[in-house]
Write an enzyme that holds these catalytic residues in place. Structure first.
Site, PDB file in Angstrom:
ATOM      1  N   ARG A  19       4.866  -3.490   2.570  1.00  0.00           N
ATOM      2  CA  ARG A  19       5.413  -3.826   1.255  1.00  0.00           C
ATOM      3  C   ARG A  19       4.412  -3.659   0.112  1.00  0.00           C
ATOM      4  O   ARG A  19       4.692  -3.004  -0.885  1.00  0.00           O
ATOM      5  CB  ARG A  19       5.875  -5.293   1.233  1.00  0.00           C
ATOM      6  CG  ARG A  19       7.259  -5.510   1.722  1.00  0.00           C
ATOM      7  CD  ARG A  19       7.381  -6.921   2.256  1.00  0.00           C
ATOM      8  NE  ARG A  19       6.743  -6.951   3.555  1.00  0.00           N
ATOM      9  CZ  ARG A  19       7.393  -6.778   4.691  1.00  0.00           C
ATOM     10  NH1 ARG A  19       8.678  -6.629   4.694  1.00  0.00           N
ATOM     11  NH2 ARG A  19       6.764  -6.766   5.840  1.00  0.00           N
ATOM     12  N   THR A  20       3.236  -4.265   0.260  1.00  0.00           N
ATOM     13  CA  THR A  20       2.317  -4.336  -0.866  1.00  0.00           C
ATOM     14  C   THR A  20       1.827  -2.946  -1.272  1.00  0.00           C
ATOM     15  O   THR A  20       1.765  -2.618  -2.449  1.00  0.00           O
ATOM     16  CB  THR A  20       1.135  -5.274  -0.532  1.00  0.00           C
ATOM     17  OG1 THR A  20       1.681  -6.518  -0.098  1.00  0.00           O
ATOM     18  CG2 THR A  20       0.240  -5.491  -1.726  1.00  0.00           C
ATOM     19  N   LYS A  53     -16.219   5.757  10.139  1.00  0.00           N
ATOM     20  CA  LYS A  53     -17.529   6.284  10.574  1.00  0.00           C
ATOM     21  C   LYS A  53     -18.646   5.345  10.122  1.00  0.00           C
ATOM     22  O   LYS A  53     -19.823   5.686  10.168  1.00  0.00           O
ATOM     23  CB  LYS A  53     -17.766   7.664   9.957  1.00  0.00           C
ATOM     24  CG  LYS A  53     -16.773   8.716  10.382  1.00  0.00           C
ATOM     25  CD  LYS A  53     -17.117  10.041   9.710  1.00  0.00           C
ATOM     26  CE  LYS A  53     -16.015  11.065   9.908  1.00  0.00           C
ATOM     27  NZ  LYS A  53     -16.122  12.163   8.947  1.00  0.00           N
ATOM     28  N   HIS A  81      -3.904 -13.674  -2.776  1.00  0.00           N
ATOM     29  CA  HIS A  81      -2.978 -12.549  -2.909  1.00  0.00           C
ATOM     30  C   HIS A  81      -2.196 -12.797  -4.210  1.00  0.00           C
ATOM     31  O   HIS A  81      -1.016 -13.142  -4.189  1.00  0.00           O
ATOM     32  CB  HIS A  81      -2.063 -12.537  -1.676  1.00  0.00           C
ATOM     33  CG  HIS A  81      -1.244 -11.299  -1.488  1.00  0.00           C
ATOM     34  ND1 HIS A  81      -1.225 -10.266  -2.410  1.00  0.00           N
ATOM     35  CD2 HIS A  81      -0.392 -10.928  -0.484  1.00  0.00           C
ATOM     36  CE1 HIS A  81      -0.396  -9.322  -1.961  1.00  0.00           C
ATOM     37  NE2 HIS A  81       0.108  -9.701  -0.808  1.00  0.00           N
ATOM     38  N   ARG A 125      -7.013  -4.078  -0.714  1.00  0.00           N
ATOM     39  CA  ARG A 125      -6.682  -5.035   0.342  1.00  0.00           C
ATOM     40  C   ARG A 125      -7.780  -4.927   1.377  1.00  0.00           C
ATOM     41  O   ARG A 125      -8.130  -3.822   1.816  1.00  0.00           O
ATOM     42  CB  ARG A 125      -5.329  -4.748   0.967  1.00  0.00           C
ATOM     43  CG  ARG A 125      -5.118  -5.554   2.241  1.00  0.00           C
ATOM     44  CD  ARG A 125      -3.716  -5.556   2.735  1.00  0.00           C
ATOM     45  NE  ARG A 125      -2.859  -6.365   1.885  1.00  0.00           N
ATOM     46  CZ  ARG A 125      -1.657  -6.820   2.257  1.00  0.00           C
ATOM     47  NH1 ARG A 125      -1.187  -6.536   3.443  1.00  0.00           N
ATOM     48  NH2 ARG A 125      -0.925  -7.546   1.437  1.00  0.00           N
TER      49      ARG A 125
HETATM   50  C1  NCD Z   1       1.522 -11.290   3.278  1.00  0.00           C
HETATM   51  C2  NCD Z   1       0.073 -10.845   3.372  1.00  0.00           C
HETATM   52  O1  NCD Z   1      -0.223  -9.721   3.719  1.00  0.00           O
HETATM   53  O2  NCD Z   1      -0.750 -11.708   3.083  1.00  0.00           O
HETATM   54  N1  NCD Z   1       2.448 -10.250   3.233  1.00  0.00           N
HETATM   55  C3  NCD Z   1       2.666  -9.522   2.102  1.00  0.00           C
HETATM   56  O3  NCD Z   1       1.780  -9.213   1.357  1.00  0.00           O
HETATM   57  N2  NCD Z   1       3.944  -9.198   1.837  1.00  0.00           N
HETATM   58  C4  NCD Z   1       1.870 -12.343   4.254  1.00  0.00           C
HETATM   59  C5  NCD Z   1       1.751 -12.053   5.713  1.00  0.00           C
HETATM   60  O4  NCD Z   1       1.129 -11.095   6.166  1.00  0.00           O
HETATM   61  O5  NCD Z   1       2.315 -12.852   6.476  1.00  0.00           O
END
Ligand code: NCD
Length: 328
Positions: free
Chosen positions: A55-56, A83, A135, A105
Site C-alpha cells: 500500500r504505502t 551487496k 509512520h 521506509r
Molecule cells: C503498516 C506498516 O507497515 O507499519 N502498514 C501500512 O503501512 N499500511 C502496518 C503493518 O504492517 O501492520
C-alpha cells in the site's frame, strides 16, 4: 511546516489541519476527468524502500505521479544494498541524481531521522515507516478518514472523539504515530492490548491503557485494529492465536456493541481470523479500503506542502466550478 516529515510529533495542530484540508482539495482532483495536476512538474521524488510494502509504496508513487513529479522507485532487493552498500552511499547516489524528496521506509527505527540530519541530501525526507518507531502519513490518512466519517470534515480537528487502538501496540509504528497525531488533534485515545504487547514507558504517552477490549467498545467512535507483527517477534507474546483472537479480536458480536456511528479501521495488511474476522473486515463499517484511497490524497498533500509550498495546489478552471468544489 518543517522541511521533513519524520514523526507525527513534527506537526502542530495547524500543520495537521492544513495537511488534512489540502488533502480534501487533492481528493476533489480524483473526481475530475483529468486526475493530474502540473504542480510538481520537473521535481524528482525517490521512493527508497528497504522493507516490504504494498500500500504505502504504490500510494506514494501514485501521489507523486498525480502531481506530475518524476518518480524513481528504489527497493533494497536487487540493489547494491544487498551487496553491503551503506545508507550513506545510497543517499549520496540519490543526491547526485537530484532528488527533491526522498520517501524512505527502513527496518531500523531512526533511519529517516539520520537521513534528514546527516547533510547527505539536500531535499525533504518523508518517513514512510521506520522499524517500530513512526509512520506519520499513515496517521494522517487515518485522521483524514476519521474526520470525514465522524465530523463535519474540512476545517475540523478530532476534538473529543474517542479512538481505541487494539492489538500489537509494542511493534506498531502506526500506533505511535496515531497516538501523537490524535492527541495533537484533540482526540481521546485508549490503547487495548495484552500486557506483553504494551511498550515500556507507555505511562508517558498521551493516552489510556486497557487490558480488556469489551469495556471500551460502547464508548469508542473509532476502533482501529492492528496487525500482530510476527516478523518482529522474537518470543511468545501470547499463548495461542485462538486465545488472542478470543480476547482481542474484533468479531461481529463485538462490533454490534459499538455505537451505531462508530467505524472499524485497519491500516492493512490484515490477518483475517486473528485480529479481525472476515465478517467485520468486509462490513460497510470497516474503512480499510477507504483508508487506502485517502492515503493517496494525504501523500499528495504532504509532497505538495513540502516541495511546492506557495503556489496554489489546485488551479480551478472557472467553467468546471461547482458549488461543492468551491464553497465560497
Ligand atoms: C503498516 C506498516 O507497515 O507499519 N502498514 C501500512 O503501512 N499500511 C502496518 C503493518 O504492517 O501492520
Amino acid at each position: 511546516m518543517k522541511r521533513h516529515l519524520i514523526s507525527a510529533g513534527d506537526l502542530t495542530r495547524d500543520d495537521a489541519v492544513l495537511i488534512l484540508d489540502t488533502a480534501e482539495e487533492m481528493a476533489r482532483v480524483a473526481d475530475r476527468p483529468v486526475k493530474k495536476l502540473p504542480t510538481l512538474r520537473g521535481r524528482t521524488v525517490v521512493n527508497l524502500f528497504f522493507e516490504d510494502s504494498t500500500r504505502t509504496r504504490i500510494s506514494f508513487e501514485a501521489a507523486a505521479k498525480r502531481l506530475s513529479a518524476d518518480v524513481i522507485n528504489f527497493s533494497a532487493k536487487g540493489s547494491s544494498v544487498s551487496k553491503g552498500e551503506s545508507l550513506k552511499d545510497t543517499a549520496l547516489t540519490l543526491e547526485a541524481m537530484g532528488a527533491d524528496a526522498v520517501v524512505i521506509r527502513h527496518h531500523d527505527s531512526g533511519a529517516p531521522h539520520r537521513l534528514a540530519t546527516s547533510g547527505w541530501i539536500g531535499g525533504s525526507v518523508v518517513n514512510a515507516g521506520d522499524g517500530t518507531h513512526e509512520h506519520p502519513t499513515q496517521a494522517l490518512l487515518d485522521a483524514f478518514t476519521m474526520r470525514r466519517r465522524l465530523t463535519g470534515g474540512e476545517g475540523h480537528d478530532l476534538s473529543g472523539r474517542r479512538v481505541t487502538l487494539v492489538g500489537d501496540i509494542l511493534h506498531s509504528r502506526v500506533a505511535r504515530s496515531n497516538v501523537r497525531l490524535l492527541s495533537t488533534l484533540g482526540a481521546h485515545v485508549t490503547l487495548v492490548a495484552p500486557p506483553t504487547l504494551v511498550p515500556v514507558g507507555v505511562e508517558a504517552w498521551p493516552c489510556e491503557v486497557s487490558y480488556a477490549l469489551d469495556p471500551v467498545l460502547a464508548t469508542s467512535d473509532a476502533v482501529m485494529m492492528l496487525r500482530v507483527q510476527r516478523e518482529r517477534m522474537k518470543a511468545a507474546y501470547f499463548p495461542t492465536e485462538r486465545e488472542y483472537a478470543r480476547r482481542y479480536g474484533l468479531d461481529g458480536e463485538r462490533m454490534a456493541r459499538m455505537p451505531e456511528h462508530a467505524v472499524v479501521m485497519h491500516p492493512g495488511p490484515m490477518n483475517r481470523g486473528m485480529e479481525i474476522t472476515a465478517e467485520v473486515a468486509d462490513s460497510p463499517r470497516c474503512t480499510a479500503v477507504e483508508q487506502v484511497t485517502n492515503g493517496v490524497s494525504i501523500r499528495m498533500a504532504v509532497l505538495y506542502l513540502l516541495l511546492g509550498g506557495s503556489e496554489p495546489a489546485v488551479t480551478t478552471v472557472p467553467a468546471a466550478r461547482t458549488e461543492e468544489s468551491n464553497p465560497s
